[in-house]
Design a protein around this motif. Structure first.
Motif, PDB file in Angstrom:
ATOM      1  N   ALA A 158      -4.640  -0.605  -5.764  1.00  0.00           N
ATOM      2  CA  ALA A 158      -5.242  -0.459  -4.433  1.00  0.00           C
ATOM      3  C   ALA A 158      -6.396  -1.447  -4.258  1.00  0.00           C
ATOM      4  O   ALA A 158      -6.545  -2.054  -3.193  1.00  0.00           O
ATOM      5  CB  ALA A 158      -5.720   0.975  -4.225  1.00  0.00           C
ATOM      6  N   LYS A 189       0.454   9.726  -5.374  1.00  0.00           N
ATOM      7  CA  LYS A 189       1.025  11.054  -5.147  1.00  0.00           C
ATOM      8  C   LYS A 189       1.741  11.570  -6.402  1.00  0.00           C
ATOM      9  O   LYS A 189       1.534  12.717  -6.820  1.00  0.00           O
ATOM     10  CB  LYS A 189       1.994  10.984  -3.963  1.00  0.00           C
ATOM     11  CG  LYS A 189       2.434  12.314  -3.442  1.00  0.00           C
ATOM     12  CD  LYS A 189       3.271  12.111  -2.187  1.00  0.00           C
ATOM     13  CE  LYS A 189       3.805  13.433  -1.690  1.00  0.00           C
ATOM     14  NZ  LYS A 189       4.638  13.271  -0.487  1.00  0.00           N
ATOM     15  N   ALA A 200       0.829  -1.207   0.000  1.00  0.00           N
ATOM     16  CA  ALA A 200       0.000   0.000   0.000  1.00  0.00           C
ATOM     17  C   ALA A 200       0.864   1.258   0.000  1.00  0.00           C
ATOM     18  O   ALA A 200       0.471   2.284  -0.561  1.00  0.00           O
ATOM     19  CB  ALA A 200      -0.936   0.004   1.205  1.00  0.00           C
ATOM     20  N   TYR A 209       0.484   4.324  -2.554  1.00  0.00           N
ATOM     21  CA  TYR A 209       0.347   5.707  -2.077  1.00  0.00           C
ATOM     22  C   TYR A 209       1.332   6.624  -2.813  1.00  0.00           C
ATOM     23  O   TYR A 209       0.951   7.698  -3.279  1.00  0.00           O
ATOM     24  CB  TYR A 209       0.588   5.763  -0.566  1.00  0.00           C
ATOM     25  CG  TYR A 209       0.624   7.177  -0.032  1.00  0.00           C
ATOM     26  CD1 TYR A 209      -0.553   7.904   0.125  1.00  0.00           C
ATOM     27  CD2 TYR A 209       1.828   7.793   0.291  1.00  0.00           C
ATOM     28  CE1 TYR A 209      -0.530   9.204   0.593  1.00  0.00           C
ATOM     29  CE2 TYR A 209       1.858   9.096   0.765  1.00  0.00           C
ATOM     30  CZ  TYR A 209       0.683   9.795   0.917  1.00  0.00           C
ATOM     31  OH  TYR A 209       0.709  11.085   1.376  1.00  0.00           O
ATOM     32  N   LYS A 210       2.573   6.175  -2.946  1.00  0.00           N
ATOM     33  CA  LYS A 210       3.581   6.974  -3.658  1.00  0.00           C
ATOM     34  C   LYS A 210       3.196   7.140  -5.125  1.00  0.00           C
ATOM     35  O   LYS A 210       3.374   8.203  -5.706  1.00  0.00           O
ATOM     36  CB  LYS A 210       4.954   6.316  -3.543  1.00  0.00           C
ATOM     37  CG  LYS A 210       5.546   6.403  -2.155  1.00  0.00           C
ATOM     38  CD  LYS A 210       6.889   5.704  -2.089  1.00  0.00           C
ATOM     39  CE  LYS A 210       7.447   5.705  -0.680  1.00  0.00           C
ATOM     40  NZ  LYS A 210       8.719   4.989  -0.588  1.00  0.00           N
TER      41      LYS A 210
END
Length: 80
Positions: A55, A37, A29, A33-34
């Motif tokens: 995800a 972003k 995860a 997330y990176k």
């Protein structure tokens, strides 16, 4: 089947193996997330879609592992 392969298969179906798999999956995860972003910074819709699919795979994987733990009859407080 070799003894080592049998041990590995049994570990995957054990409570400890399920917890290790959950930790590894959850660690993925961070990568997602990176990716989200970076996709937002670059305004890259395709990367954002890829991150969303990744995800969803993580959530599904965790749900399957949770189900496996319940099937194994884990009495852990976290599992209810």
């Amino acid at each position: 089947m070799s003894a080592m392969a049998k041990k590995a298969k049994n570990f995957k179906k054990s409570k400890t193996g399920a917890y290790v798999s959950m930790g590894t999956t959850a660690f993925g995860a961070l990568s997602v997330y990176k990716q989200v972003k970076m996709a937002r910074q670059d305004d890259d819709t395709l990367r954002l879609i890829d991150a969303a699919v990744s995800a969803a795979a993580i959530v599904t994987g965790l749900a399957i592992l949770y189900r496996e733990l319940k099937r194994l009859g884990d009495d852990d407080v976290l599992l209810g």
